[in-house]
Design a protein around this motif. Structure first.
Motif, PDB file in Angstrom:
ATOM      1  N   THR A 148       0.811  -1.220   0.000  1.00  0.00           N
ATOM      2  CA  THR A 148       0.000   0.000   0.000  1.00  0.00           C
ATOM      3  C   THR A 148       0.839   1.262   0.000  1.00  0.00           C
ATOM      4  OG1 THR A 148      -0.117  -0.021   2.401  1.00  0.00           O
ATOM      5  CG2 THR A 148      -1.881  -1.154   1.214  1.00  0.00           C
ATOM      6  N   ASP A 149       2.109   1.166   0.297  1.00  0.00           N
ATOM      7  CA  ASP A 149       2.965   2.354   0.334  1.00  0.00           C
ATOM      8  C   ASP A 149       4.317   2.028  -0.295  1.00  0.00           C
ATOM      9  OD1 ASP A 149       3.922   4.903   0.945  1.00  0.00           O
ATOM     10  OD2 ASP A 149       4.649   4.262   2.914  1.00  0.00           O
ATOM     11  N   PRO A 150       4.306   1.597  -1.547  1.00  0.00           N
ATOM     12  CA  PRO A 150       5.567   1.163  -2.148  1.00  0.00           C
ATOM     13  C   PRO A 150       6.371   2.338  -2.662  1.00  0.00           C
ATOM     14  CG  PRO A 150       3.818   0.921  -3.736  1.00  0.00           C
ATOM     15  CD  PRO A 150       3.176   1.471  -2.481  1.00  0.00           C
ATOM     16  N   LEU A 151       7.662   2.128  -2.788  1.00  0.00           N
ATOM     17  CA  LEU A 151       8.517   3.062  -3.511  1.00  0.00           C
ATOM     18  C   LEU A 151       8.332   2.810  -4.996  1.00  0.00           C
ATOM     19  CD1 LEU A 151      10.912   5.086  -3.755  1.00  0.00           C
ATOM     20  CD2 LEU A 151      12.443   3.127  -3.438  1.00  0.00           C
ATOM     21  N   VAL A 152       8.039   3.880  -5.732  1.00  0.00           N
ATOM     22  CA  VAL A 152       7.841   3.753  -7.173  1.00  0.00           C
ATOM     23  C   VAL A 152       8.910   4.581  -7.888  1.00  0.00           C
ATOM     24  CG1 VAL A 152       6.268   4.118  -9.104  1.00  0.00           C
ATOM     25  CG2 VAL A 152       5.361   3.420  -6.859  1.00  0.00           C
ATOM     26  N   VAL A 153       9.714   3.919  -8.696  1.00  0.00           N
ATOM     27  CA  VAL A 153      10.749   4.603  -9.483  1.00  0.00           C
ATOM     28  C   VAL A 153      10.466   4.321 -10.948  1.00  0.00           C
ATOM     29  CG1 VAL A 153      13.217   4.765  -9.999  1.00  0.00           C
ATOM     30  CG2 VAL A 153      12.452   4.391  -7.630  1.00  0.00           C
ATOM     31  N   ALA A 154      10.354   5.376 -11.715  1.00  0.00           N
ATOM     32  CA  ALA A 154      10.114   5.237 -13.162  1.00  0.00           C
ATOM     33  C   ALA A 154       8.935   4.309 -13.439  1.00  0.00           C
ATOM     34  CB  ALA A 154      11.378   4.728 -13.862  1.00  0.00           C
ATOM     35  N   GLY A 155       7.894   4.449 -12.628  1.00  0.00           N
ATOM     36  CA  GLY A 155       6.685   3.665 -12.847  1.00  0.00           C
ATOM     37  C   GLY A 155       6.758   2.235 -12.331  1.00  0.00           C
ATOM     38  N   THR A 156       7.866   1.860 -11.756  1.00  0.00           N
ATOM     39  CA  THR A 156       8.044   0.492 -11.273  1.00  0.00           C
ATOM     40  C   THR A 156       7.990   0.463  -9.745  1.00  0.00           C
ATOM     41  OG1 THR A 156       9.432  -0.060 -13.163  1.00  0.00           O
ATOM     42  CG2 THR A 156       9.599  -1.499 -11.224  1.00  0.00           C
ATOM     43  N   GLU A 157       7.146  -0.407  -9.210  1.00  0.00           N
ATOM     44  CA  GLU A 157       7.087  -0.542  -7.757  1.00  0.00           C
ATOM     45  C   GLU A 157       8.287  -1.346  -7.261  1.00  0.00           C
ATOM     46  OE1 GLU A 157       3.516  -1.989  -6.052  1.00  0.00           O
ATOM     47  OE2 GLU A 157       2.248  -0.442  -6.964  1.00  0.00           O
ATOM     48  N   ILE A 158       8.940  -0.786  -6.239  1.00  0.00           N
ATOM     49  CA  ILE A 158      10.055  -1.484  -5.594  1.00  0.00           C
ATOM     50  C   ILE A 158       9.519  -1.987  -4.250  1.00  0.00           C
ATOM     51  CG2 ILE A 158      12.421  -1.260  -4.798  1.00  0.00           C
ATOM     52  CD1 ILE A 158      12.118  -0.599  -7.743  1.00  0.00           C
ATOM     53  N   GLY A 159       9.821  -3.206  -3.907  1.00  0.00           N
ATOM     54  CA  GLY A 159       9.175  -3.831  -2.752  1.00  0.00           C
ATOM     55  C   GLY A 159       9.652  -3.369  -1.399  1.00  0.00           C
ATOM     56  N   SER A 160      10.486  -2.342  -1.313  1.00  0.00           N
ATOM     57  CA  SER A 160      10.985  -1.855  -0.032  1.00  0.00           C
ATOM     58  C   SER A 160      11.591  -0.486  -0.257  1.00  0.00           C
ATOM     59  CB  SER A 160      12.043  -2.809   0.521  1.00  0.00           C
ATOM     60  OG  SER A 160      12.796  -2.185   1.544  1.00  0.00           O
ATOM     61  N   ARG A 161      11.573   0.322   0.776  1.00  0.00           N
ATOM     62  CA  ARG A 161      12.205   1.643   0.676  1.00  0.00           C
ATOM     63  C   ARG A 161      13.672   1.614   1.094  1.00  0.00           C
ATOM     64  NH1 ARG A 161       8.782   5.655  -0.430  1.00  0.00           N
ATOM     65  NH2 ARG A 161       6.610   5.003  -0.633  1.00  0.00           N
ATOM     66  N   LEU A 162      14.163   0.454   1.427  1.00  0.00           N
ATOM     67  CA  LEU A 162      15.577   0.293   1.770  1.00  0.00           C
ATOM     68  C   LEU A 162      16.301  -0.333   0.590  1.00  0.00           C
ATOM     69  CD1 LEU A 162      17.953   0.393   3.724  1.00  0.00           C
ATOM     70  CD2 LEU A 162      17.114  -1.712   4.775  1.00  0.00           C
ATOM     71  N   VAL A 163      17.161   0.451  -0.037  1.00  0.00           N
ATOM     72  CA  VAL A 163      17.960  -0.037  -1.157  1.00  0.00           C
ATOM     73  C   VAL A 163      19.336  -0.398  -0.605  1.00  0.00           C
ATOM     74  CG1 VAL A 163      18.844   0.521  -3.451  1.00  0.00           C
ATOM     75  CG2 VAL A 163      16.689   1.544  -2.647  1.00  0.00           C
ATOM     76  N   MET A 164      19.812  -1.560  -0.981  1.00  0.00           N
ATOM     77  CA  MET A 164      21.079  -2.021  -0.415  1.00  0.00           C
ATOM     78  C   MET A 164      22.199  -1.939  -1.448  1.00  0.00           C
ATOM     79  SD  MET A 164      20.735  -2.940   2.795  1.00  0.00           S
ATOM     80  CE  MET A 164      22.159  -4.019   2.994  1.00  0.00           C
ATOM     81  N   GLY A 165      23.419  -1.774  -0.929  1.00  0.00           N
ATOM     82  CA  GLY A 165      24.608  -1.969  -1.737  1.00  0.00           C
ATOM     83  C   GLY A 165      25.277  -3.245  -1.290  1.00  0.00           C
ATOM     84  N   THR A 166      26.203  -3.717  -2.093  1.00  0.00           N
ATOM     85  CA  THR A 166      26.812  -5.007  -1.780  1.00  0.00           C
ATOM     86  C   THR A 166      28.271  -4.888  -1.386  1.00  0.00           C
ATOM     87  OG1 THR A 166      27.161  -5.230  -4.154  1.00  0.00           O
ATOM     88  CG2 THR A 166      25.256  -6.342  -3.226  1.00  0.00           C
ATOM     89  N   GLY A 167      28.848  -3.699  -1.510  1.00  0.00           N
ATOM     90  CA  GLY A 167      30.262  -3.538  -1.199  1.00  0.00           C
ATOM     91  C   GLY A 167      30.553  -3.761   0.270  1.00  0.00           C
ATOM     92  N   GLY A 168      31.710  -4.331   0.549  1.00  0.00           N
ATOM     93  CA  GLY A 168      32.153  -4.443   1.932  1.00  0.00           C
ATOM     94  C   GLY A 168      31.781  -5.736   2.624  1.00  0.00           C
ATOM     95  N   ALA A 169      30.986  -6.579   1.990  1.00  0.00           N
ATOM     96  CA  ALA A 169      30.583  -7.824   2.647  1.00  0.00           C
ATOM     97  C   ALA A 169      31.767  -8.777   2.742  1.00  0.00           C
ATOM     98  CB  ALA A 169      29.440  -8.480   1.880  1.00  0.00           C
ATOM     99  N   ALA A 170      31.856  -9.456   3.881  1.00  0.00           N
ATOM    100  CA  ALA A 170      32.985 -10.355   4.108  1.00  0.00           C
ATOM    101  C   ALA A 170      32.889 -11.585   3.198  1.00  0.00           C
ATOM    102  CB  ALA A 170      33.034 -10.772   5.573  1.00  0.00           C
TER     103      ALA A 170
END
Lengths: 270, 270, 270, 270
Positions: free
Chosen positions: C8-30
């Motif tokens: 009901t409150d999705p993040l929408v970018v360029a017309g596309t719903e993203i399933g979370s408002r937390l966007v992750m990066g992958t750098g630094g993972a062990a």
């Protein structure tokens, strides 16, 4: 005209004019010569000295402290004995009484320290000791935390000034809670002297802008790389902050405000 | 010896010594007499004037602005035309060229403003206009945001100084991101003059402590209740901050540090 | 009812719903296993991957990066290629084009980095590269500084979102200039995603309270002692801040305000 | 696995498990129905009620307060009587004793307020009243200022928790001196519950990150435009901050740190 002339805008504590709003401490100085240069550059008229260590001049450091009294006398700076290193009411009161006898002054910077790690004031012991000393005829300037209510209690028992901390002793963190300092200065009917936490000149200017009547500092000057230069900076900062506090600063605004109105602009015909 | 004597520690821009590190603006002054008092109290040697409004003295306010040129001449203060009110590269460049002809100086404070609400610089237009004016022989002092990379670009195209904002024009919020200002001053090979955002004296002292070579302000003085007094405060604050910046301040510490060591303390036998 | 339900409150970018408002990066993972746990705990629906290193899987680290693509696919997380490590417009544009071919997506997190010490965006190159990529059909999410005017320029050239920094990459300093972030979110007509600087959960909550539509972070999770636990904290923080932003917080007041009125108090007859 | 499950990470005060780390106050609610929604959304297990006004239900507001007791009982939320509105030791002690009889609980949130303008705690009266009530068998949770030494004194006299303020009651200013709160939580052997000053969710998360065991708030929820939504935000913020506090956050760095190392980068042959 505007002025920071100490003859027209002096700090007055217990009816006595002090020749500068910058009160100095002597701890941390590498040697007496550097301390002398710094005291002169600071323009201070009132300087604290640790009584406990003076009276027991059995080590080189303590002997140097004893030398501080002579130095202050030569420079014409009023000495303010403190009760640094006292961790109880009894210690603090006894130290103050010894100082009165030894130094011939009933003025005392009262410290009742809670422990030797935080070096924070013990609020309960501080009020008790202040009350006892005031009744005993002392002019008491207590080192206190930044709680506006404790400052009021200290004033209520008759302290001649209140000296709240900006941050822990020697931390150089500046003024951690400016609102508390401002609340103290707005309510106080005795001089408020910011004591402890100052790291650099802008901290001292801010203290004055928050309504403090003076600033007390030691290590910010004595442990700086160039103590005399920093002392000079602090002297100007205190004067500057005092002037600014009385000049009616512009309000803080969320958003810009052009300094000039747009009318009358040259038409560039672009 | 320590000094803020302008003969031994002057601000030098494009090879020219400026007699003070406090640069003044003239916007916001209630009248010429108050402005004169403030300029004198500030000790400034360089003061900005809006060219667009000067050249079109068709309103009382613009006529007053025209009078500013005469005032600066009488006071021996170097005038620095600015391009305030210019919202495009073309406007700014043309205004600078008109100023050169009208005022007989190739120095210009370059403003390319993005819009009349935020009054923030347009980063792209600013670099473009700066590049054009430098190629045209101007000594360019650009008003920029606090982005260290943009400051570098402005230096790369040949600006004689960079003038980052502390906060939006007229906001009096001080320096919102001190780390950015410090990053700019650490990297710059030309003078950095903090421009915009100053509200009170401690803000100006802080700017200098962060490594700025000078401070430019207008409304903090001209719109203060007592402009001359605040101008005096600012002069001392800039000197104070300059001294402190060179004095090697104590480090910030999380936790207290006694100014005196505990050895040699008087044994109170309690 | 109040909800943070992503349906009901999705993040929408360029017309596309993203399933979370937390966007992750992958750098630094062990390692990939810890990264997988963290991604799952974060609840993220969009995760950045460095294209340059993926395509050149000639080292163990690069091989691990290549494995990230498979991991994201298994977890059903949308991959967002970035142009990390690109120091020029040409590099960034070419990297984006390679990513489109290699990854089958026209979405790109655009980075044009000024230098490898500050890792700050190059404002001029960023706008130029964004403009080129938008014209070439990309959905461009640019990593930018916190300048409201630059954000506007990026929006003007057609970026699908703007991603301002809170503080330098990897610094963990939080949001150094909240007013700038708020100015960006108030003016933007595209989603604003805070990118870089987050150190802990309260930073992420604050970003959302300032009006951001999402938060992008990597090392705050991947380099925490317990990445999955911190990822869980971040997920809740973003939801919490989103709720708070829409709940109409109480105003800040200088001075206290009793939660209850004094009338009707019990008379204790003291 | 990581969890905020209250069955595995409960707040324990005086040996009693509390079902949530978010403690609510009831002051400021527009009506009982909105309060009920907010309490449910908050997930709280412990909620304060003003005793003085309850016992004297002679006004509509007081009658509503009386209704709060029934509401808490229906919701299964433990009621914590407070001594709000008490300006002396005698008033506070008598009120606590009346509450024990009227409410059948020996738990009390102790407030000894210095005056009705600042609503700040009276440090001396607070310790005295706490000492008396502990000796009288009460479980005492005192509302105190943010002085680490006063917190220690309250713990020394046997308080079951200490509840320092972040900022003045109802101010919504957040945590004005985070270092003091952290000093209190690091030293305390009883739970520390931040009480007063919270304005929005990130403030509550920060309190937990500083090491607090819980957060007490009222007006931040009850006076928000959407109390239930803000209550939900606060619940998530407290859980988030608790998780983050245990996840080992990355250190703050002055300067950037790339999340990925540069080796293995694709050679673009530019």
């Amino acid at each position: 005209m505007t002025t920071t002339d100490t003859t027209t805008d002096p700090l007055v504590v217990a009816g006595t004019e002090i020749g500068s709003r910058l009160v100095m401490g002597t701890g941390g100085a590498a040697n007496l010569l550097l301390l002398q240069d710094a005291l002169v550059a600071s323009g201070t008229g009132l300087t604290t000295v640790a009584l406990r260590r003076v009276a027991a001049a059995t080590t080189p450091e303590a002997a140097r402290d004893a030398g501080i009294w002579g130095l202050l006398e030569r420079l014409g700076i009023r000495a303010l004995p403190n009760t640094a290193g006292c961790f109880s009411v009894r210690e603090a009161v006894l130290t103050a009484q010894l100082a009165r006898e030894a130094c011939g002054t009933s003025w005392v910077k009262l410290e009742v320290i809670a422990d030797d790690v935080t070096l924070l004031p013990d609020p309960l012991g501080l009020v008790e000791a202040a009350d006892m000393l005031v009744r005993d005829g002392f002019v008491v300037l207590p080192y206190t935390n930044d709680d506006p209510i404790l400052a009021r209690r200290l004033e209520d028992v008759g302290c001649a000034a209140v000296m709240p901390l900006g941050a822990p002793i020697g931390s150089g963190l500046g003024i951690l809670n400016p609102r508390n300092i401002e609340a103290i200065t707005h309510a106080a009917r005795v001089p408020v002297i910011l004591d402890a936490g100052i790291g650099t000149a802008s901290d001292a200017a801010l203290a004055m802008e928050l309504g403090c009547d003076g600033v007390l500092l030691a290590t910010a000057v004595t442990r700086a790389e160039d103590p005399a230069r920093m002392a000079h900076a602090m002297r100007l900062a205190v004067e500057s902050g005092r002037l600014a506090a009385g000049a009616g600063r512009i309000p803080r605004r969320e958003g810009a405000l052009a300094s000039s109105t747009p009318e009358g602009r040259l038409d560039l015909a672009l």
